[in-house]
Write a protein that holds these residues in place. Structure first.
Motif, PDB file in Angstrom:
ATOM      1  N   LEU A 131      -7.133   7.295   2.997  1.00 47.32           N
ATOM      2  CA  LEU A 131      -8.367   6.999   2.347  1.00 47.32           C
ATOM      3  C   LEU A 131      -9.597   8.299   2.273  1.00 47.32           C
ATOM      4  O   LEU A 131     -10.200   8.437   1.371  1.00 47.32           O
ATOM      5  CB  LEU A 131      -8.978   5.706   2.855  1.00 47.32           C
ATOM      6  CG  LEU A 131      -8.213   4.532   2.230  1.00 47.32           C
ATOM      7  CD1 LEU A 131      -8.698   3.148   2.992  1.00 47.32           C
ATOM      8  CD2 LEU A 131      -8.248   4.554   0.669  1.00 47.32           C
ATOM      9  N   TRP A 132      -9.263   8.963   3.521  1.00 41.64           N
ATOM     10  CA  TRP A 132     -10.411   9.958   3.763  1.00 41.64           C
ATOM     11  C   TRP A 132     -10.010  11.452   3.474  1.00 41.64           C
ATOM     12  O   TRP A 132     -10.836  12.249   3.079  1.00 41.64           O
ATOM     13  CB  TRP A 132     -10.911   9.717   5.249  1.00 41.64           C
ATOM     14  CG  TRP A 132     -11.612   8.484   5.653  1.00 41.64           C
ATOM     15  CD1 TRP A 132     -11.899   7.528   4.967  1.00 41.64           C
ATOM     16  CD2 TRP A 132     -11.580   8.011   6.980  1.00 41.64           C
ATOM     17  NE1 TRP A 132     -12.237   6.528   5.529  1.00 41.64           N
ATOM     18  CE2 TRP A 132     -12.328   6.678   6.695  1.00 41.64           C
ATOM     19  CE3 TRP A 132     -11.568   8.345   8.056  1.00 41.64           C
ATOM     20  CZ2 TRP A 132     -12.645   5.760   8.107  1.00 41.64           C
ATOM     21  CZ3 TRP A 132     -12.022   7.797   9.446  1.00 41.64           C
ATOM     22  CH2 TRP A 132     -12.281   6.563   9.114  1.00 41.64           C
ATOM     23  N   THR A 133      -8.865  11.796   4.308  1.00 41.82           N
ATOM     24  CA  THR A 133      -8.434  13.082   4.295  1.00 41.82           C
ATOM     25  C   THR A 133      -7.141  13.699   3.419  1.00 41.82           C
ATOM     26  O   THR A 133      -6.936  14.795   3.367  1.00 41.82           O
ATOM     27  CB  THR A 133      -8.411  13.616   5.674  1.00 41.82           C
ATOM     28  OG1 THR A 133      -7.415  12.683   6.446  1.00 41.82           O
ATOM     29  CG2 THR A 133      -9.876  13.511   6.137  1.00 41.82           C
TER      30      THR A 133
ATOM     31  N   GLY B 109     -14.678   8.912   7.844  1.00 37.44           N
ATOM     32  CA  GLY B 109     -14.823   9.788   6.736  1.00 37.44           C
ATOM     33  C   GLY B 109     -14.980   9.001   5.524  1.00 37.44           C
ATOM     34  O   GLY B 109     -15.171   7.668   5.088  1.00 37.44           O
ATOM     35  N   GLU B 110     -15.183   9.759   4.390  1.00 39.30           N
ATOM     36  CA  GLU B 110     -15.249   8.967   3.040  1.00 39.30           C
ATOM     37  C   GLU B 110     -14.250   9.501   2.032  1.00 39.30           C
ATOM     38  O   GLU B 110     -14.016  10.818   1.861  1.00 39.30           O
ATOM     39  CB  GLU B 110     -16.923   9.276   2.396  1.00 39.30           C
ATOM     40  CG  GLU B 110     -17.933   8.370   3.445  1.00 39.30           C
ATOM     41  CD  GLU B 110     -18.031   6.835   2.959  1.00 39.30           C
ATOM     42  OE1 GLU B 110     -16.979   6.572   1.893  1.00 39.30           O
ATOM     43  OE2 GLU B 110     -18.311   6.345   3.634  1.00 39.30           O
TER      44      GLU B 110
ATOM     45  N   LEU C 252       0.895  -1.282  -0.051  1.00 38.17           N
ATOM     46  CA  LEU C 252      -0.045  -0.106   0.147  1.00 38.17           C
ATOM     47  C   LEU C 252       0.883   1.294  -0.015  1.00 38.17           C
ATOM     48  O   LEU C 252       1.770   1.281   0.783  1.00 38.17           O
ATOM     49  CB  LEU C 252      -0.613   0.043   1.307  1.00 38.17           C
ATOM     50  CG  LEU C 252      -1.927  -1.030   1.293  1.00 38.17           C
ATOM     51  CD1 LEU C 252      -2.798  -0.941   2.477  1.00 38.17           C
ATOM     52  CD2 LEU C 252      -2.612  -1.131   0.048  1.00 38.17           C
ATOM     53  N   ALA C 253       0.291   2.246  -0.990  1.00 42.02           N
ATOM     54  CA  ALA C 253       1.289   3.501  -0.872  1.00 42.02           C
ATOM     55  C   ALA C 253       0.978   4.325   0.113  1.00 42.02           C
ATOM     56  O   ALA C 253      -0.272   4.270   0.712  1.00 42.02           O
ATOM     57  CB  ALA C 253       1.048   4.063  -2.415  1.00 42.02           C
ATOM     58  N   GLY C 254       1.774   5.375   0.484  1.00 46.96           N
ATOM     59  CA  GLY C 254       1.499   6.340   1.374  1.00 46.96           C
ATOM     60  C   GLY C 254       2.193   6.013   2.749  1.00 46.96           C
ATOM     61  O   GLY C 254       2.562   4.803   3.022  1.00 46.96           O
ATOM     62  N   THR C 255       2.037   7.001   3.617  1.00 43.65           N
ATOM     63  CA  THR C 255       2.236   6.845   5.196  1.00 43.65           C
ATOM     64  C   THR C 255       1.051   7.382   6.046  1.00 43.65           C
ATOM     65  O   THR C 255       0.173   8.070   5.453  1.00 43.65           O
ATOM     66  CB  THR C 255       3.524   7.600   5.319  1.00 43.65           C
ATOM     67  OG1 THR C 255       3.372   9.179   5.054  1.00 43.65           O
ATOM     68  CG2 THR C 255       4.867   7.189   4.534  1.00 43.65           C
TER      69      THR C 255
END
Length: 455
Positions: A294-296, A395-396, A284-287
């Protein structure tokens, strides 16, 4: 003012359950696909059906056709009201009656437009998005009956899946039908079928078309390949420049935020991998928390790319190409600001000095809940009473641009985003379904909430 009894509401919903199930079954069969034409006969029939169902639960409902900003015909909308006391609070109930198309029915395990119950889930296109929202409103109003203590306004939209192009002109032409103290948008979902949620935030969205040009015309790859990179390769390098080694966006001016109201529970990676169908070897990408990613936090996706198909390809260096980016923006960032920041970055990072031009597309603002609003507290209480467990706010990552538009036009209104979906719902995807036990609890929740809002 006496409150309604939760056990009595559950009993009434149970008694009304056959009608609610039939409502969803008949609605699925209507094939209300707005992508096949928002002004089409299928959408008018859908709106008439919903209006009739609302009349059965005491709403003075009617069908009205919206118009676009240029005056051309728009969506078939359903509006209505029930005024119990002019001095009482007014609640606007929102859902939408249009559904996504079904590009490939063969990948469905059931007939997409025939409601089919398997276990405790009902399958069919639109079952969750947003037949469930319509069913929640209808079921809650029926359960309260003559004990309803708030004024109700209803808006069931006919083009949500198409970006709501005639939404703002319709609001402007029908302000009285929208003006409310509280707006309940039943187009989101819960943490799971058993754990309820209020939606705390929605990301915004903006699009850009990026044109990359390196030659005045195509040339032979054998003659010029090496010092001249083709436009597709240069575009790929440009796209890659938006990310750091962790796969996180590194574009100055594109904001990132943490979950609104604080993170109560992070998403489970195994669940996300399973629900999304992620291949085992993909990291999975990101930290940071999965929830924030996924939300913000912002995310950018290449949603279109002009390139020669493999079939019919030949040895030539492509001189130009265009790709389209969809940027999901942090809930509180203006999308046009993020759009400009990304455009400036792409032009400044043109690989090997190739020509990069950016054409801006449409913008949709994100939204963040007010965690301190009275309506928020009432909703959380109602959820816990109906589900028997404490809610977990979520969140969405998607966008519902009309919500900030509603908040802008009616700044005094408190907005609550609820809904019937859960991680297994597959909204917009094959095998869409809705949890029937969860739907019952959602209906009980909204009935309790409407009763609490009367205070």
């Amino acid at each position: 003012m006496a409150s309604v009894n939760v056990d009595e509401i559950r009993s009434r919903v149970e008694e009304d359950w056959p009608r609610i199930v039939e409502l969803i079954e008949r609605k699925i069969a209507l094939k209300s696909i707005s992508a096949e034409g928002i002004t089409g006969e299928q959408m008018r029939r859908s709106a008439e059906f919903v209006a009739e169902e609302l009349r059965l639960v005491g709403i003075d409902a009617q069908v009205a056709q919206a118009h676009n900003a240029d005056g051309t015909p728009g969506a078939w909308e359903v509006i209505g009201s029930r005024i119990v006391d002019p001095a009482a609070p007014t609640v606007l109930l929102y859902a939408h009656h249009d559904v996504q198309p079904v590009p490939d029915p063969s990948v469905w395990q059931t007939e997409p437009f025939v409601a089919t119950q398997v276990g405790d889930r009902l399958f069919g296109r639109g079952s969750a998005d947003d037949c469930g929202g319509i069913a929640i409103h209808s079921g809650a109003l029926k359960a309260l009956g003559d004990e309803l203590k708030v004024n109700i306004k209803v808006f069931i939209e006919g083009e949500e899946e198409m970006g709501s192009p005639s939404f703002i002109p319709f609001i402007e032409a029908h302000r009285d039908e929208f003006d409310a103290d509280v707006i309940i948008v039943a187009d989101s979902g819960n943490w799971s079928a058993d754990i309820p949620s209020l939606t705390t935030s929605l990301r915004g969205n903006t699009t850009l078309d990026v044109h990359v040009r390196v030659l005045e015309h195509p040339v032979h790859s054998g003659q010029y390949g090496g010092p001249i990179l083709d436009a597709n390769t240069l575009a790929a390098m440009l796209i890659a420049s938006m990310y750091n080694g962790d796969g996180e966006m590194q574009v100055p001016g594109v904001a990132a935020e943490e979950p609104v109201g604080g993170l109560q529970r992070d998403l489970d990676e195994a669940d996300v991998r399973r629900d999304a169908g992620i291949l085992p070897g993909y990291r999975l990408a990101g930290t940071g928390s999965l929830a924030s990613r996924l939300w913000t936090k912002p995310s950018v996706t290449v949603i279109g790319f002009d390139a020669q198909p493999v079939e019919g390809s030949f040895n030539v260096i492509s001189h130009e190409t265009t790709f389209r980016l969809s940027l999901r923006t942090a809930p509180n960032q203006r999308p046009e600001q993020a759009q400009q920041a990304l455009a400036d970055f792409l032009v400044a990072h043109a690989p090997f000095g190739c020509e990069v031009t950016v054409t801006p597309g449409e913008n949709g603002m994100g939204w963040a809940m007010d965690p301190n609003a009275e309506a928020t507290k009432d909703a959380l209480e109602a959820m816990e009473e109906a589900f028997g467990v404490a809610p977990v706010n979520k969140g969405e990552g998607g966008s519902i641009p009309f919500i900030p538009d509603l908040q802008r036009i009616f700044p005094e209104a408190q907005v609550l985003v609820t809904g019937p979906e859960d991680p297994k719902a597959n909204a917009h995807s094959p095998n869409e379904s809705i949890s029937m036990p969860s739907l019952k609890k959602n209906i009980v929740t909204e009935a309790l909430l409407l009763d609490k809002l009367a205070r």
